[in-house]
Structures are given as structure tokens and as C-alpha cells.
Design an enzyme around this catalytic site. Structure first.
Site, PDB file in Angstrom:
ATOM      1  N   ALA A 152       0.862  -1.186   0.000  1.00 39.53           N
ATOM      2  CA  ALA A 152       0.000   0.000   0.000  1.00 39.53           C
ATOM      3  C   ALA A 152       0.897   1.234   0.000  1.00 39.53           C
ATOM      4  CB  ALA A 152      -0.889  -0.001   1.236  1.00 39.53           C
ATOM      5  N   LYS A 153       0.458   2.264  -0.706  1.00 39.65           N
ATOM      6  CA  LYS A 153       1.298   3.468  -0.827  1.00 39.65           C
ATOM      7  C   LYS A 153       0.953   4.431   0.312  1.00 39.65           C
ATOM      8  CE  LYS A 153       3.096   5.817  -4.854  1.00 39.65           C
ATOM      9  NZ  LYS A 153       4.506   5.558  -4.660  1.00 39.65           N
ATOM     10  N   VAL A 154       1.457   4.076   1.481  1.00 39.10           N
ATOM     11  CA  VAL A 154       1.158   4.819   2.711  1.00 39.10           C
ATOM     12  C   VAL A 154       2.292   5.814   2.956  1.00 39.10           C
ATOM     13  CG1 VAL A 154       0.829   4.563   5.208  1.00 39.10           C
ATOM     14  CG2 VAL A 154      -0.096   2.839   3.635  1.00 39.10           C
TER      15      VAL A 154
END
Ligand code: PMP
Length: 297
Positions: A152-154
Site C-alpha cells: 500500500a502506498k502509505v
């Protein structure tokens, strides 16, 4: 560099100047890195502006909000429509698009109950340039997939990338190669890696990496044109016996490597599979591949 007096961003339903946007200084995004973002490119093509793989990028953004339990109501179609409108308002065709979802005031660690959507964009060429990169092995590992959702692009995950990039730049290298917790090669600070050995490509499988949309595009292109590619773990030693290597990412597109640590890749870039794929990828983003053309007519 990112905006001027005429720039417009999207912020919670409005198209406004970047300086008019407000954020909450009590947000979990600011304090703890709990936000989700994307990096998307649009290209000027012969048939108009094309947002490359917009759906895949916005699906990954939605996935990030789900795993981080951030409330988010926009549909993929709405997000794509907003992005097209934003590009038009800014009069951009070749652009980098940066959607980010931030959270409302919450100094606790519980799930946020509010979120904001900001979409910024700026006119943009290639991030890493066309030169071959000199990379080093990072002393930082990719995060353990049991410590966070590495796919996930957190926002907070990018501390790892920043540390690796800073270390590489401070010691005279362009980029860093990060290994995973099992000492396999994982990826670089913001792009995926492929190696070429004896006419075949290898790239690390999903699990410890950001599953790049460019990486999938390259794998699809390989299958279409008959290049043999395998998703398989490989060690640093194996990488240091490769004929060549390259990175893939929305920003970097396809970029070749000159060396890793003190190992120079022996095969000249212009005669590698990576070089061929770099050109195929450019044609793909510009919808100039013959297969696409024949599909369209
Ligand atoms: N790895 C990391 C750590 C990244 O941040 C990115 C950029 N999103 C990539 C790989 C490449 O992903 P994509 O091809 O979807 O841009």
C-alpha cells in the site's frame, strides 16, 4: 517548481489555488504518517491527453485506504473524471499527478473518522533522467511485510525510502537497492528492479515490494513480444553476476543501471532487453504501439 500563480489543485470538491488549501495540524497524516497517496503520469498522445493506467493507480489508492481503515467515498470513475478536469484546468498534457488522502484531527492511534482528498499535478519530464544509474546496496532493508502493508502506498512507509536514498546520495551513488528481510533483492527507493541474465529477465515476486504498475506493464509487454521473464527471488550475489539490470516506475519509466557497488554491468545498455523495453514502454504510454493501433481501428 510545483506550482505558480495560475496553478489549480483539487481539494474536497473544489478546484482552488494550492495556497488556498488548508490542512489539519492535528492530523494523523502529519504526526504518524497515516495517509495514502499515488503517483500517476499523463501523456500527450496523438489522440489527446492519456492518463496512463489511471484505474490501476486509483484502485491501489483505494486499497491503501481500506488497509489503513481511512474513510474514503470516491469511486474510481469520479477520481478519473476529477483528474481529467484538473489537467484541463491547468492546461497540462504531460504531467505528474499526485493524489493524497489525509486524515482529520485525531491525536490518538485509533482509526480516523474523516479524510480529505487533495489532487495536485505539475508539468513533468522524466524523474531520473536518461543516464544510467550508479547504485549501491542499502544498509536499510525493506519493511517486514508483517510490520505493515508493504503493497500500500502509505505516506509513513516512505521514511524507509528516504533513508535509503539519502544514504546512497551521501556516498556518491544515484540510488539504493534495498534487500528484503531474507536478504533477497527487493527494489529501489521508489522503483522496481529487473535483472537480465543469459537472455532472460528476473524480477522479485510480490510480497516484500511495492507491486508497481510499471512492473506489471513491463511483464505484460514481455509476454506480448516473447521476452522470457520470471518473478523469482534473487540474491545480491546473483544480481552481481547479471548481464544488465534496470528499474521500472511511473516516474522513472524504464531506466538502466550502470553498476551496483563495485560491479559494472557488462552488457552495453543499448543491446539489452531493458533498452528494448524502455522503447516499447514509451510507445505503450503514448498509445503508439502497433498492437494498440490495430485494436483501435
Ligand atoms: N517501489 C516503490 C517503493 C515505489 O514507491 C514505487 C512508485 N510507486 C514503485 C516501486 C513503482 O511503482 P509504479 O510502477 O506503480 O509507479
Amino acid at each position: 517548481m510545483y506550482y505558480n500563480d495560475n496553478s489549480i489543485i483539487y481539494h474536497n470538491g473544489e478546484y482552488i489555488h494550492p495556497k488556498c488549501a488548508t490542512g489539519d495540524i492535528y492530523s494523523q497524516t502529519l504526526h504518524y504518517g497515516n495517509g495514502v497517496f499515488e503517483g500517476i503520469r499523463s501523456y500527450k498522445t496523438k489522440t489527446g491527453t492519456k492518463i496512463f493506467k489511471a484505474e490501476a493507480h486509483y484502485k491501489r489508492l483505494q486499497y491503501g485506504t481500506e488497509v489503513m481503515n481511512i474513510p474514503f467515498e470516491y469511486s474510481i470513475e469520479e477520481l478519473i473524471d476529477i483528474t481529467h478536469k484538473l489537467l484541463e484546468l491547468n492546461n497540462f498534457q504531460d504531467a505528474y499527478i499526485r493524489p493524497i488522502i489525509t486524515t482529520g484531527a485525531n491525536m490518538g492511534l485509533g482509526s480516523p473518522t474523516e479524510s480529505s482528498l487533495i489532487i495536485q499535478c505539475w508539468e513533468w519530464g522524466k524523474l531520473m533522467g536518461d543516464k544510467l544509474l550508479k547504485v549501491r546496496t542499502s544498509s536499510f532493508q525493506r519493511p517486514n511485510p508483517k510490520s505493515c502493508f508493504v503493497d500500500a502506498k502509505v505516506t509513513g512507509h516512505y521514511i524507509n525510502s528516504i533513508l535509503a536514498r539519502n544514504e546512497a546520495n551521501a556516498s556518491g551513488y544515484d540510488e539504493a537497492i534495498l534487500l528484503d528481510m531474507n536478504n533477497n533483492v527487493a527494489e529501489c527507493s521508489g522503483a522496481n528492479v529487473f535483472i537480465e541474465k543469459d537472455g532472460k529477465l528476473y524480477t522479485p515476486p510480490k510480497g516484500h515490494i511495492m507491486p508497481g504498475i510499471t512492473r506489471s506493464t513491463i511483464i505484460e509487454l514481455c509476454k506480448e513480444v516473447g521476452i522470457c521473464v520470471e518473478e523469482k527471488h534473487f540474491s545480491l550475489n546473483e544480481m552481481k553476476q547479471a548481464d544488465n539490470a534496470f528499474f521500472t516506475g511511473t516516474a522513472a519509466e524504464v531506466v538502466g543501471l550502470k553498476s551496483i557497488d563495485d560491479y559494472n554491468f557488462p552488457k552495453p545498455w543499448e543491446s539489452t532487453l531493458g533498452y528494448k523495453l524502455m522503447h516499447l514502454y514509451k510507445q505503450e504510454v503514448l498509445s503508439e504501439r502497433l498492437t494498440n493501433f490495430s485494436k483501435a481501428v
